[in-house]
Enzyme design. Sequence first.
Site, PDB file in Angstrom:
ATOM      1  N   LYS A 212       3.751 -55.893 -25.817  1.00  0.00           N
ATOM      2  CA  LYS A 212       3.656 -55.233 -27.123  1.00  0.00           C
ATOM      3  C   LYS A 212       2.743 -56.077 -28.011  1.00  0.00           C
ATOM      4  CE  LYS A 212       5.132 -55.482 -31.006  1.00  0.00           C
ATOM      5  NZ  LYS A 212       3.953 -55.190 -31.836  1.00  0.00           N
TER       6      LYS A 212
ATOM      7  N   GLU B  41       0.410 -54.626 -33.952  1.00  0.00           N
ATOM      8  CA  GLU B  41      -0.006 -53.276 -34.373  1.00  0.00           C
ATOM      9  C   GLU B  41      -1.239 -53.327 -35.293  1.00  0.00           C
ATOM     10  OE1 GLU B  41       2.551 -55.049 -35.126  1.00  0.00           O
ATOM     11  OE2 GLU B  41       3.452 -54.595 -37.076  1.00  0.00           O
TER      12      GLU B  41
ATOM     13  N   CYS C 116      -3.120 -70.719 -35.332  1.00  0.00           N
ATOM     14  CA  CYS C 116      -1.918 -71.557 -35.344  1.00  0.00           C
ATOM     15  C   CYS C 116      -2.294 -73.014 -35.139  1.00  0.00           C
ATOM     16  CB  CYS C 116      -0.947 -71.111 -34.277  1.00  0.00           C
ATOM     17  SG  CYS C 116      -1.597 -71.414 -32.639  1.00  0.00           S
TER      18      CYS C 116
HETATM   19  P1  NAD Z   1       4.388 -61.962 -36.820  1.00  0.00           P
HETATM   20  O1  NAD Z   1       5.549 -62.839 -36.572  1.00  0.00           O
HETATM   21  O2  NAD Z   1       4.352 -61.156 -38.065  1.00  0.00           O
HETATM   22  O3  NAD Z   1       4.232 -60.892 -35.625  1.00  0.00           O
HETATM   23  C1  NAD Z   1       4.221 -61.301 -34.270  1.00  0.00           C
HETATM   24  C2  NAD Z   1       4.718 -60.139 -33.423  1.00  0.00           C
HETATM   25  O4  NAD Z   1       6.065 -59.831 -33.796  1.00  0.00           O
HETATM   26  C3  NAD Z   1       3.922 -58.856 -33.610  1.00  0.00           C
HETATM   27  O5  NAD Z   1       3.784 -58.225 -32.359  1.00  0.00           O
HETATM   28  C4  NAD Z   1       4.779 -58.037 -34.555  1.00  0.00           C
HETATM   29  O6  NAD Z   1       4.650 -56.652 -34.368  1.00  0.00           O
HETATM   30  C5  NAD Z   1       6.184 -58.482 -34.199  1.00  0.00           C
HETATM   31  N1  NAD Z   1       7.096 -58.440 -35.349  1.00  0.00           N
HETATM   32  C6  NAD Z   1       6.772 -58.553 -36.665  1.00  0.00           C
HETATM   33  N2  NAD Z   1       7.883 -58.480 -37.424  1.00  0.00           N
HETATM   34  C7  NAD Z   1       8.927 -58.315 -36.576  1.00  0.00           C
HETATM   35  C8  NAD Z   1      10.334 -58.174 -36.767  1.00  0.00           C
HETATM   36  N3  NAD Z   1      10.884 -58.194 -37.979  1.00  0.00           N
HETATM   37  N4  NAD Z   1      11.114 -58.038 -35.675  1.00  0.00           N
HETATM   38  C9  NAD Z   1      10.575 -58.027 -34.452  1.00  0.00           C
HETATM   39  N5  NAD Z   1       9.246 -58.146 -34.214  1.00  0.00           N
HETATM   40  C10 NAD Z   1       8.425 -58.301 -35.261  1.00  0.00           C
HETATM   41  O7  NAD Z   1       3.085 -62.877 -36.680  1.00  0.00           O
HETATM   42  P2  NAD Z   1       1.579 -62.481 -36.983  1.00  0.00           P
HETATM   43  O8  NAD Z   1       1.399 -62.357 -38.454  1.00  0.00           O
HETATM   44  O9  NAD Z   1       1.141 -61.365 -36.124  1.00  0.00           O
HETATM   45  O10 NAD Z   1       0.835 -63.796 -36.454  1.00  0.00           O
HETATM   46  C11 NAD Z   1       0.652 -64.941 -37.229  1.00  0.00           C
HETATM   47  C12 NAD Z   1       1.723 -65.981 -36.961  1.00  0.00           C
HETATM   48  O11 NAD Z   1       1.740 -66.324 -35.582  1.00  0.00           O
HETATM   49  C13 NAD Z   1       1.477 -67.286 -37.698  1.00  0.00           C
HETATM   50  O12 NAD Z   1       2.713 -67.755 -38.186  1.00  0.00           O
HETATM   51  C14 NAD Z   1       0.939 -68.208 -36.629  1.00  0.00           C
HETATM   52  O13 NAD Z   1       1.138 -69.582 -36.859  1.00  0.00           O
HETATM   53  C15 NAD Z   1       1.709 -67.736 -35.442  1.00  0.00           C
HETATM   54  N6  NAD Z   1       1.034 -68.097 -34.209  1.00  0.00           N
HETATM   55  C16 NAD Z   1       1.560 -69.118 -33.474  1.00  0.00           C
HETATM   56  C17 NAD Z   1       0.951 -69.523 -32.313  1.00  0.00           C
HETATM   57  C18 NAD Z   1       1.511 -70.654 -31.500  1.00  0.00           C
HETATM   58  O14 NAD Z   1       1.006 -70.891 -30.426  1.00  0.00           O
HETATM   59  N7  NAD Z   1       2.537 -71.353 -31.955  1.00  0.00           N
HETATM   60  C19 NAD Z   1      -0.216 -68.876 -31.878  1.00  0.00           C
HETATM   61  C20 NAD Z   1      -0.727 -67.824 -32.637  1.00  0.00           C
HETATM   62  C21 NAD Z   1      -0.084 -67.446 -33.810  1.00  0.00           C
END
Ligand code: NAD
Length: 495
Positions: free
Chosen positions: A172, A175, A280
């Site tokens: 998944k 979006e 990240c």
């Molecule tokens: P996000 O947490 O908003 O979303 C990540 C995924 O979770 C998406 O597929 C989204 O649809 C889903 N999601 C969002 N809200 C949800 C909920 N309430 N319940 C279940 N699923 C949900 O993250 P983002 O904004 O897409 O990405 C940025 C974040 O990711 C930053 O915090 C960044 O640091 C982190 N990140 C971490 C790494 C790492 O390796 N540690 C790598 C890339 C990004």
Amino acid sequence: MDHWIDNAYTEGVEPNIERADVTNPATGVTTGQVVMAGQATVDQAVASAKAAFPAWRDTSLSKRTQILFRYRELLNERKEELAALITAEHGKVLDDALGEVNRGLEVVEFACGMPNLLKGGYTENASTNVDVHSKRQPLGPVAIISPFNFPAMVPMWFFPVAIAAGNTVVIKPSEKDPSAVNWEAELWKEAGLPDGVFNVVHGGKPAVDALLEHDDIKAVSFVGSTPIAKYVYETATAHGKRVQALGGAKNHMLVLPDADLDMVADNAINAGFGSAGERCMAISALVAVGDIADELVEKIAERARNLRTGDGTRGTDMGPLVTSEHRDKVAGYIDAGEREGATVVVDGRDGDFDADGNGYFVGPTLFDHVTPEMTIYKEEIFGPVLSVLRVDTYEEGLELSNANPYGNGTAIFTNDGGAARRFENEVEVGMIGINVPIPVPMAYYSFGGWKNSLFGDTHAHGAEGVHFFTRGKAVTTRWSDPSHGGINLGFPQNQ
Ligand code: NAD
């Protein structure tokens, strides 16, 4: 953009299909709509992955690897296409998007070596006429849930390894930029991957929840923000799954007084403002030790002012933020930094951006005299905002980093090998750069942070990735041995 189940596009099976807009962040124009899965479509995708699993698990390693090699060739030939899709929905500049694809490609190449990685152990005559061997086997259908900021690479941290090891996948993607993973799915089909081995469901929380709670999903690899990573870890482990959930970050760069300040300034710019800070592994806190800060801040400011921000297809240095909401959030953090007393050295809130329409831009922003109590230090901004903190000693700088709840990446800049060695030993962070600002490990090492940057024990790709997507068996064997000892109800002992 539709789901991809059984190697074909589908709108899903919900009676009322929901859709979300996808925009080009450089122009603000809506470029498409993505279907949002509910429980029923997720069930269909998981059923497809479950049905495909026995045959894929039993496909010889040699045949599985041939498909991996074909995938690698196709991806390498057509990577510019994928990079263009990333820029159109994420906004990062084209050569940065290509860099993302290249780093994903390295994981595919790593997974091409799966026959070697899956070799087990063998002990002849462990006990008299008894041999022992070990092997690792795939888990079954596994779920991958990925973030917006690396729409092509982060999925590739996981699926090449999962698939090569004999698992089937339901992914998944975010979006916000869903097209990259659909493109990757089509490429798998072209490479000869059987139906049902790689499935894509689009959506938000309902789709994620359906995966986390599904009995037939055996493992979850998640990457995203810390609160959601924690939620995913807690929910999926409560449902009996193996989970690796990588979270957010607040990466520090410690600069010792003996460092080459021009090199530091170049690297601070690259690591602070590349991909508009939406990495990240971005550096967001630069910790200057001793009396170097005035000179260093001036060098960084001069470089930051010369960056061109705009549409990533126009040869600019830095693109937009992913959505208008995120743009406003980042601008709000800059307001907070100013309000709380940090010095705004370069202000990205207003700027002359090289783009048409209404893109979501914030220019490079540099703060000086940031302190640990300030919001801009405490929270993950995920934008082009670099904070400089001033400390007197190495110990103070180290303590700052170790007190931070995140532990993803960090870097030290120095010419003192002893100090660097000490930092490497003492810092509580998973990935460390020594005069390297964005220390993303190679595919054959593992990627992952500590503390609030990772829930679970296992990092992505490398040996840890292979371990995550397989489970061990140890087999003890005796053939036609007259010395088996007859009836004996005691615990087996070696002879
Ligand atoms: P996000 O947490 O908003 O979303 C990540 C995924 O979770 C998406 O597929 C989204 O649809 C889903 N999601 C969002 N809200 C949800 C909920 N309430 N319940 C279940 N699923 C949900 O993250 P983002 O904004 O897409 O990405 C940025 C974040 O990711 C930053 O915090 C960044 O640091 C982190 N990140 C971490 C790494 C790492 O390796 N540690 C790598 C890339 C990004």
